[in-house]
Write a protein that holds these residues in place. Structure first.
Motif, PDB file in Angstrom:
ATOM      1  N   ASP A 288     -12.599  -3.201 -11.041  1.00 45.78           N
ATOM      2  CA  ASP A 288     -13.434  -3.625  -9.912  1.00 45.78           C
ATOM      3  C   ASP A 288     -12.877  -4.880  -9.254  1.00 45.78           C
ATOM      4  OD1 ASP A 288     -15.157  -1.515 -10.372  1.00 45.78           O
ATOM      5  OD2 ASP A 288     -16.586  -2.726 -11.544  1.00 45.78           O
ATOM      6  N   LEU A 289     -12.458  -5.844 -10.057  1.00 48.43           N
ATOM      7  CA  LEU A 289     -11.913  -7.089  -9.512  1.00 48.43           C
ATOM      8  C   LEU A 289     -10.603  -6.834  -8.773  1.00 48.43           C
ATOM      9  CD1 LEU A 289     -12.062 -10.143  -9.156  1.00 48.43           C
ATOM     10  CD2 LEU A 289     -10.878 -10.372 -11.345  1.00 48.43           C
ATOM     11  N   ILE A 290      -9.743  -6.002  -9.349  1.00 49.54           N
ATOM     12  CA  ILE A 290      -8.462  -5.693  -8.692  1.00 49.54           C
ATOM     13  C   ILE A 290      -8.708  -5.036  -7.336  1.00 49.54           C
ATOM     14  CG2 ILE A 290      -6.429  -4.196  -8.799  1.00 49.54           C
ATOM     15  CD1 ILE A 290      -6.280  -4.836 -11.796  1.00 49.54           C
ATOM     16  N   GLN A 291      -9.627  -4.084  -7.298  1.00 45.42           N
ATOM     17  CA  GLN A 291      -9.910  -3.423  -6.031  1.00 45.42           C
ATOM     18  C   GLN A 291     -10.538  -4.380  -5.021  1.00 45.42           C
ATOM     19  OE1 GLN A 291     -12.099   0.114  -7.294  1.00 45.42           O
ATOM     20  NE2 GLN A 291     -10.281   1.318  -6.792  1.00 45.42           N
ATOM     21  N   GLU A 292     -11.258  -5.361  -5.514  1.00 41.03           N
ATOM     22  CA  GLU A 292     -11.883  -6.337  -4.628  1.00 41.03           C
ATOM     23  C   GLU A 292     -10.859  -7.278  -3.995  1.00 41.03           C
ATOM     24  OE1 GLU A 292     -14.668 -10.243  -5.258  1.00 41.03           O
ATOM     25  OE2 GLU A 292     -15.192  -8.436  -6.397  1.00 41.03           O
ATOM     26  N   VAL A 293      -9.878  -7.748  -4.771  1.00 39.10           N
ATOM     27  CA  VAL A 293      -8.925  -8.745  -4.270  1.00 39.10           C
ATOM     28  C   VAL A 293      -7.592  -8.150  -3.825  1.00 39.10           C
ATOM     29  CG1 VAL A 293      -9.937 -10.600  -5.641  1.00 39.10           C
ATOM     30  CG2 VAL A 293      -8.031  -9.295  -6.576  1.00 39.10           C
ATOM     31  N   ALA A 294      -7.373  -6.856  -4.057  1.00 36.80           N
ATOM     32  CA  ALA A 294      -6.092  -6.228  -3.699  1.00 36.80           C
ATOM     33  C   ALA A 294      -5.769  -6.325  -2.210  1.00 36.80           C
ATOM     34  CB  ALA A 294      -6.055  -4.781  -4.166  1.00 36.80           C
ATOM     35  N   PRO A 295      -6.723  -6.099  -1.307  1.00 33.34           N
ATOM     36  CA  PRO A 295      -6.364  -6.189   0.122  1.00 33.34           C
ATOM     37  C   PRO A 295      -5.821  -7.563   0.508  1.00 33.34           C
ATOM     38  CG  PRO A 295      -8.474  -5.093  -0.121  1.00 33.34           C
ATOM     39  CD  PRO A 295      -8.104  -5.614  -1.479  1.00 33.34           C
ATOM     40  N   LYS A 296      -6.388  -8.598  -0.047  1.00 31.36           N
ATOM     41  CA  LYS A 296      -5.939  -9.965   0.263  1.00 31.36           C
ATOM     42  C   LYS A 296      -4.501 -10.182  -0.197  1.00 31.36           C
ATOM     43  CE  LYS A 296      -7.451 -13.303  -2.385  1.00 31.36           C
ATOM     44  NZ  LYS A 296      -8.241 -14.361  -3.022  1.00 31.36           N
ATOM     45  N   HIS A 297      -4.183  -9.711  -1.396  1.00 33.78           N
ATOM     46  CA  HIS A 297      -2.849  -9.949  -1.955  1.00 33.78           C
ATOM     47  C   HIS A 297      -1.812  -8.973  -1.436  1.00 33.78           C
ATOM     48  CE1 HIS A 297      -4.144 -13.117  -4.581  1.00 33.78           C
ATOM     49  NE2 HIS A 297      -5.208 -12.388  -4.909  1.00 33.78           N
ATOM     50  N   ASN A 298      -2.204  -7.762  -1.115  1.00 34.70           N
ATOM     51  CA  ASN A 298      -1.244  -6.798  -0.579  1.00 34.70           C
ATOM     52  C   ASN A 298      -0.773  -7.201   0.807  1.00 34.70           C
ATOM     53  OD1 ASN A 298      -1.139  -5.147  -2.777  1.00 34.70           O
ATOM     54  ND2 ASN A 298      -2.791  -3.820  -2.075  1.00 34.70           N
ATOM     55  N   THR A 299      -1.650  -7.757   1.635  1.00 33.92           N
ATOM     56  CA  THR A 299      -1.214  -8.196   2.960  1.00 33.92           C
ATOM     57  C   THR A 299      -0.309  -9.418   2.834  1.00 33.92           C
ATOM     58  OG1 THR A 299      -3.221  -9.517   3.209  1.00 33.92           O
ATOM     59  CG2 THR A 299      -3.231  -7.301   4.176  1.00 33.92           C
ATOM     60  N   ALA A 300      -0.584 -10.283   1.852  1.00 36.91           N
ATOM     61  CA  ALA A 300       0.280 -11.454   1.636  1.00 36.91           C
ATOM     62  C   ALA A 300       1.644 -11.013   1.137  1.00 36.91           C
ATOM     63  CB  ALA A 300      -0.362 -12.409   0.633  1.00 36.91           C
ATOM     64  N   GLN A 301       1.671 -10.024   0.228  1.00 34.09           N
ATOM     65  CA  GLN A 301       2.956  -9.529  -0.273  1.00 34.09           C
ATOM     66  C   GLN A 301       3.723  -8.830   0.824  1.00 34.09           C
ATOM     67  OE1 GLN A 301       1.927  -7.106  -3.646  1.00 34.09           O
ATOM     68  NE2 GLN A 301       1.935  -8.837  -5.040  1.00 34.09           N
ATOM     69  N   ALA A 302       3.037  -8.070   1.686  1.00 40.41           N
ATOM     70  CA  ALA A 302       3.713  -7.383   2.772  1.00 40.41           C
ATOM     71  C   ALA A 302       4.336  -8.389   3.741  1.00 40.41           C
ATOM     72  CB  ALA A 302       2.729  -6.468   3.510  1.00 40.41           C
ATOM     73  N   ARG A 303       3.619  -9.496   4.015  1.00 38.95           N
ATOM     74  CA  ARG A 303       4.167 -10.544   4.897  1.00 38.95           C
ATOM     75  C   ARG A 303       5.386 -11.193   4.264  1.00 38.95           C
ATOM     76  NH1 ARG A 303      -0.153 -13.861   4.989  1.00 38.95           N
ATOM     77  NH2 ARG A 303      -1.802 -12.359   5.231  1.00 38.95           N
ATOM     78  N   MET A 304       5.310 -11.496   2.957  1.00 43.18           N
ATOM     79  CA  MET A 304       6.444 -12.128   2.284  1.00 43.18           C
ATOM     80  C   MET A 304       7.644 -11.210   2.312  1.00 43.18           C
ATOM     81  SD  MET A 304       4.718 -14.142  -0.987  1.00 43.18           S
ATOM     82  CE  MET A 304       5.885 -13.376  -2.029  1.00 43.18           C
ATOM     83  N   HIS A 305       7.425  -9.909   2.085  1.00 44.04           N
ATOM     84  CA  HIS A 305       8.529  -8.954   2.078  1.00 44.04           C
ATOM     85  C   HIS A 305       9.161  -8.840   3.456  1.00 44.04           C
ATOM     86  CE1 HIS A 305      10.942  -5.600   0.800  1.00 44.04           C
ATOM     87  NE2 HIS A 305      10.469  -4.861   1.793  1.00 44.04           N
ATOM     88  N   SER A 306       8.353  -8.819   4.513  1.00 50.70           N
ATOM     89  CA  SER A 306       8.918  -8.733   5.860  1.00 50.70           C
ATOM     90  C   SER A 306       9.645 -10.014   6.238  1.00 50.70           C
ATOM     91  CB  SER A 306       7.831  -8.403   6.879  1.00 50.70           C
ATOM     92  OG  SER A 306       6.909  -9.475   6.950  1.00 50.70           O
ATOM     93  N   ASP A 307       9.209 -11.177   5.711  1.00 49.62           N
ATOM     94  CA  ASP A 307       9.910 -12.434   5.969  1.00 49.62           C
ATOM     95  C   ASP A 307      11.274 -12.438   5.309  1.00 49.62           C
ATOM     96  OD1 ASP A 307       7.770 -13.308   7.411  1.00 49.62           O
ATOM     97  OD2 ASP A 307       6.959 -14.612   5.823  1.00 49.62           O
ATOM     98  N   GLU A 308      11.391 -11.794   4.127  1.00 48.37           N
ATOM     99  CA  GLU A 308      12.673 -11.756   3.419  1.00 48.37           C
ATOM    100  C   GLU A 308      13.674 -10.906   4.153  1.00 48.37           C
ATOM    101  OE1 GLU A 308      11.832 -10.400  -0.496  1.00 48.37           O
ATOM    102  OE2 GLU A 308      10.755 -12.216  -1.060  1.00 48.37           O
ATOM    103  N   LEU A 309      13.200  -9.869   4.876  1.00 44.37           N
ATOM    104  CA  LEU A 309      14.099  -8.972   5.598  1.00 44.37           C
ATOM    105  C   LEU A 309      14.549  -9.651   6.829  1.00 44.37           C
ATOM    106  CD1 LEU A 309      12.183  -5.630   5.251  1.00 44.37           C
ATOM    107  CD2 LEU A 309      14.064  -6.441   3.868  1.00 44.37           C
TER     108      LEU A 309
END
Length: 179
Positions: A158-179
């Motif tokens: 439940d906690l993972i599903q609750e906070v996953a959107p926040k962290h997945n968008t941050a990870q996606a931004r970090m990954h696009s910055d690396e490219l």
């Protein structure tokens, strides 16, 4: 065996070893490549002192497997041995990162044994319920989250599903910055 078949076999072996070499030292190559790119982008010339300073700053912010790499290099505050010169000298001379990691591997095999955690791409309840509790806790820890009130596996999910959107968008931004 004809000459052309021998050449084909040798080319195939070279390709296999090149792929194996690329997977080897995954954390070392990834971390040092990002460090090198950031240093080259912000400075015209690289000195050994500048590279070492950048390495220490990057290691101060490193987490997970990259933090462990920094420990092995002696660039973390709790490291016993300091071999940062083995990185800063060749990096300031623009030696390829793969070559630096190969030299470090000869010094300490643990450096190339480090692997990044595999990223979970499916955050559905079914996929998370198939994971072990330890893996669920690692996912939360990698995000800097902790669940002290979680008694059941379903609480972690439940906690993972609750906070996953926040962290997945941050990870996606970090990954696009690396490219």
């Amino acid at each position: 065996m004809s000459v052309s078949n021998t050449v084909d076999v040798l080319l195939l072996l070279c390709a296999v070893f090149a792929v194996a070499g690329a997977e080897e030292c995954e954390v070392c190559v990834g971390f040092l490549e990002r460090l090198y790119q950031s240093l080259v982008a912000s400075h015209k010339e690289l000195s050994t002192a500048l590279v070492e300073e950048g390495l220490l700053k990057a290691c101060a912010e490193a987490t997970g497997k990259e933090n462990r790499l920094c420990y092995y290099l002696g660039a973390s505050s709790d490291a016993a041995a300091k071999v940062t010169g083995e990185v800063s000298r060749p990096l300031s001379a623009h030696v390829p990162v793969q070559k630096i990691c190969q030299r470090l591997q000869q010094r300490d095999q643990q450096i190339c044994d480090l692997r990044y955690e595999q990223q979970v791409l499916d955050w559905s309840r079914e996929a998370l319920s198939k994971m072990r509790v330890l893996d669920l806790k690692r996912v939360l820890a990698s995000w800097g989250e902790e669940c002290r009130a979680c008694l059941e596996k379903s609480d972690l999910i439940d906690l993972i599903q609750e906070v996953a959107p926040k962290h997945n968008t941050a990870q996606a931004r970090m990954h696009s910055d690396e490219l």
